[in-house]
Design an enzyme around this catalytic site. Structure first.
Site, PDB file in Angstrom:
ATOM      1  N   ASP A  86      14.021  11.446  24.149  1.00  0.00           N
ATOM      2  CA  ASP A  86      14.139  12.801  24.665  1.00  0.00           C
ATOM      3  C   ASP A  86      13.537  12.905  26.062  1.00  0.00           C
ATOM      4  O   ASP A  86      12.480  12.321  26.341  1.00  0.00           O
ATOM      5  CB  ASP A  86      13.389  13.752  23.713  1.00  0.00           C
ATOM      6  CG  ASP A  86      13.539  15.199  24.111  1.00  0.00           C
ATOM      7  OD1 ASP A  86      14.637  15.737  23.907  1.00  0.00           O
ATOM      8  OD2 ASP A  86      12.576  15.786  24.633  1.00  0.00           O
ATOM      9  N   GLU A 122      17.826  10.067  27.179  1.00  0.00           N
ATOM     10  CA  GLU A 122      18.324  11.322  27.735  1.00  0.00           C
ATOM     11  C   GLU A 122      17.828  11.382  29.173  1.00  0.00           C
ATOM     12  O   GLU A 122      16.707  11.788  29.445  1.00  0.00           O
ATOM     13  CB  GLU A 122      17.794  12.525  26.933  1.00  0.00           C
ATOM     14  CG  GLU A 122      18.452  13.817  27.378  1.00  0.00           C
ATOM     15  CD  GLU A 122      17.673  15.086  27.050  1.00  0.00           C
ATOM     16  OE1 GLU A 122      18.269  16.168  27.077  1.00  0.00           O
ATOM     17  OE2 GLU A 122      16.454  15.007  26.779  1.00  0.00           O
TER      18      GLU A 122
HETATM   19  C1  GLC Z   1      15.705  17.815  25.307  1.00  0.00           C
HETATM   20  C2  GLC Z   1      16.306  18.271  24.004  1.00  0.00           C
HETATM   21  C3  GLC Z   1      16.184  19.759  23.922  1.00  0.00           C
HETATM   22  C4  GLC Z   1      14.710  20.116  23.948  1.00  0.00           C
HETATM   23  C5  GLC Z   1      14.025  19.519  25.173  1.00  0.00           C
HETATM   24  C6  GLC Z   1      12.531  19.553  25.030  1.00  0.00           C
HETATM   25  O1  GLC Z   1      16.400  18.261  26.408  1.00  0.00           O
HETATM   26  O2  GLC Z   1      17.630  17.827  23.900  1.00  0.00           O
HETATM   27  O3  GLC Z   1      16.788  20.291  22.783  1.00  0.00           O
HETATM   28  O4  GLC Z   1      14.565  21.504  23.978  1.00  0.00           O
HETATM   29  O5  GLC Z   1      14.354  18.171  25.370  1.00  0.00           O
HETATM   30  O6  GLC Z   1      12.091  18.588  24.120  1.00  0.00           O
END
Ligand code: GLC
Length: 538
Positions: free
Chosen positions: A213, A263
């Site tokens: 994440d 991500e």
């Molecule tokens: C990422 C996740 C999202 C979350 C954020 C904070 O972007 O996909 O859903 O709110 O991180 O952890």
């Protein structure tokens, strides 16, 4: 690069991740096994045959750990415990094994940037007070101003609102997201050790991969300086220190044959590719494609850029149309502005769902024909639209932190419809789900679609089956073929072509032997209508 093949020994290839179809489960909204209105692991276990029949190679679970759910589970209080709302660790282990027996691997979500404010580390840091070793695991600082009444710096939040919160003893702590998600200090060795131990914990339980994440955010400039537009390096985005951290994670993963998907939202493709060097992350989400409007030149550009940025590091691309953070595909493509709508997202934005669905079907065939791995967000295979959530039922902190102007992300997180004739479309067994389902939700139910040859579900099942059996789909080369204006035609292998018509008029199909699959009917002259795609052989 040799094009590896799925169907030789299903589910056992070491490089499965180079062309896998990965299904994203948002556990809270997938299926409710115990009938309390919240999705859970029992629900997922019951639906494993559905996932196997759909034809996916892996499932990525958004966080299922103990969490106060201040941000849908991205506020983790304990990585080694399943949240009781979802089930138990024992059930998770069974689920991982049962899925594996059906040829489906499990990917879990790790959130290195922050933990929940209920995590024992943060509670201990609050209790221990200023200057304590416990506080060093986070970013605690005195405030600015005569009385420390101003936040330590001016960093903008990833969600609207402040990035600093002041605690009772007067210190402030940093949180790039909500105050319930304090940022960890990645310069601290204990933070690193703990995360590597968490990785091992899940790999030991048979997990095949980890989604990271907010992977470009954890490292911070230790001086926490004010943000200055254009100054390099950025104080908290894409800092060089991260690469050492991920190299170390890679060594942990390699010992288990496990893989990463990061991500990584970064506009600069050269910087993005650095995360995919052979000793770092295996893959990262491709947001260039997700954010691309339904426009032939832009799509072709996004595909070319993606392949070009991955080529030097030898990493496969990933293709994503939707996830739990963005407006659902059929709604996005059905808006007059075909652009990505982080910017245009607003209550009541008009949508032409028929148009959006036609385009989403064509986009599915385009996406599944591209080289690399592909992600499918739960409900995408049902063609679910974004739901309008009544304001008094909204749960997403993004909405509240925007002062109520942004509808937030709940509209893509609505509990799935499984059975058209059951209460709440068969999500659970009769308790109202945690987010309301809009009127007409049961029309999208999986059981109804399974019996309909023209449904989105049938399209996905057929396309995923062909993607497995057709030599040339998955990893491997892509070649653009000459095509009329507004038409994309790409060849994946001798005799295997995908054509997408984004022009305003029907297009003649290139020479072919067989039409393998189309996203909608051809016209009476055998031409490909607007917003329709075809897979051809020959
Ligand atoms: C990422 C996740 C999202 C979350 C954020 C904070 O972007 O996909 O859903 O709110 O991180 O952890």
């Amino acid at each position: 690069m040799a094009a590896p093949h799925h169907d030789t020994t299903p589910g056992t290839r070491e490089d499965w991740w180079r062309d896998a179809a990965i299904y994203q489960v948002y556990p809270r909204s997938f299926a409710d096994g115990d009938g309390d209105g919240t999705g859970d692991l029992a629900g997922v276990r019951a639906k494993l045959p559905y996932l196997a029949e759909l034809g996916v190679d892996a499932v990525w679970f958004t966080p299922w750990y103990l969490s106060p759910l201040a941000d849908g589970g991205y506020d983790v209080a304990d990585y080694r415990t399943i949240d009781p709302a979802f089930g138990t660790l024992d059930e998770a282990e069974k689920l991982i094994a049962e899925a594996r027996a059906l040829g489906i691997r499990t990917i879990v979500d790790i959130v290195p940037n922050h933990v929940s404010d209920q995590h024992p580390w943060f509670r201990a840091a609050l209790a221990a007070g200023p200057g304590s070793p416990e506080r060093k695991l986070f970013h605690f600082r005195p405030g600015r101003g005569d009385h420390g009444e101003l936040p330590p710096n001016d960093w903008p939040s990833q969600f609207a609102g402040p990035t600093w919160t002041r605690v009772e003893d007067g210190e402030w702590y940093l949180h790039l997201f909500t105050p319930q998600q304090p940022d960890l200090n990645w310069a601290h060795p204990v933070v690193r050790e703990e995360h590597e131990s968490v990785l091992r914990f899940w790999f030991e339980r048979g997990v095949a991969g980890v989604r990271i994440d907010s992977a470009a955010l954890p490292a911070k400039d230790p001086a926490l300086p004010d943000f200055v537009e254009g100054r390099d390096p950025h104080p908290y985005v894409d800092r060089d220190e991260l690469h050492e951290i991920y190299r170390s994670w890679r060594r942990v993963a390699d010992a288990y044959g496990a893989v990463f998907v990061g991500e990584v939202w970064l506009p600069d493709s050269e910087r993005f590719a650095r995360y995919l060097r052979p000793d770092e992350l295996h893959t990262a989400f491709n947001f260039t494609f997700l954010t691309c409007p339904w426009d032939p030149d832009r799509l072709r550009g996004a595909i070319d850029d993606t392949l070009a940025e991955h080529a030097p590091v030898g990493a496969p691309a990933t293709w994503v149309l939707c996830n739990h953070d963005v407006t659902r595909t059929v709604t996005r493509y059905g808006r007059a502005e075909t652009g990505f709508d982080f910017a245009t997202k607003a209550f009541g934005t008009p949508t032409d769902l028929e148009l959006g669905t036609r385009r989403a079907r064509a986009a599915a065939l385009l996406t599944l024909a591209l080289p690399g791995s592909v992600y499918l967000y739960q409900g995408e295979e049902l063609g679910l639209p974004e739901a309008d959530i009544p304001r008094d039922r909204i749960q997403d902190p993004m909405h509240f932190r925007s002062g109520g102007t942004d509808p937030g992300r709940d509209g893509c997180r609505v509990p799935l419809p499984w059975n058209a004739d059951a209460p709440y479309a068969g999500f659970g067994s009769g308790t109202e789900p945690w987010l309301p389902q809009p009127d007409g939700w049961s029309a999208y139910a999986a059981d109804r679609q399974a019996a309909d040859p023209a449904s989105m579900l049938t399209l996905y099942r057929t396309a995923l089956r062909l993607r497995r059996s057709e030599p040339g789909l998955g990893d491997g080369p892509l070649e653009w073929l000459p095509a009329p204006d507004g038409v994309l035609a790409l060849r994946r292998a001798p005799g295997l072509v995908c054509v997408v018509n984004l022009a305003r008029t029907p297009a003649a199909l290139p020479d072919h032997e067989t039409v393998l699959l189309t996203s909608g009917p051809l016209d009476t002259d055998g031409r490909l209508p607007t917003d329709t795609a075809a897979w051809l052989r020959g």
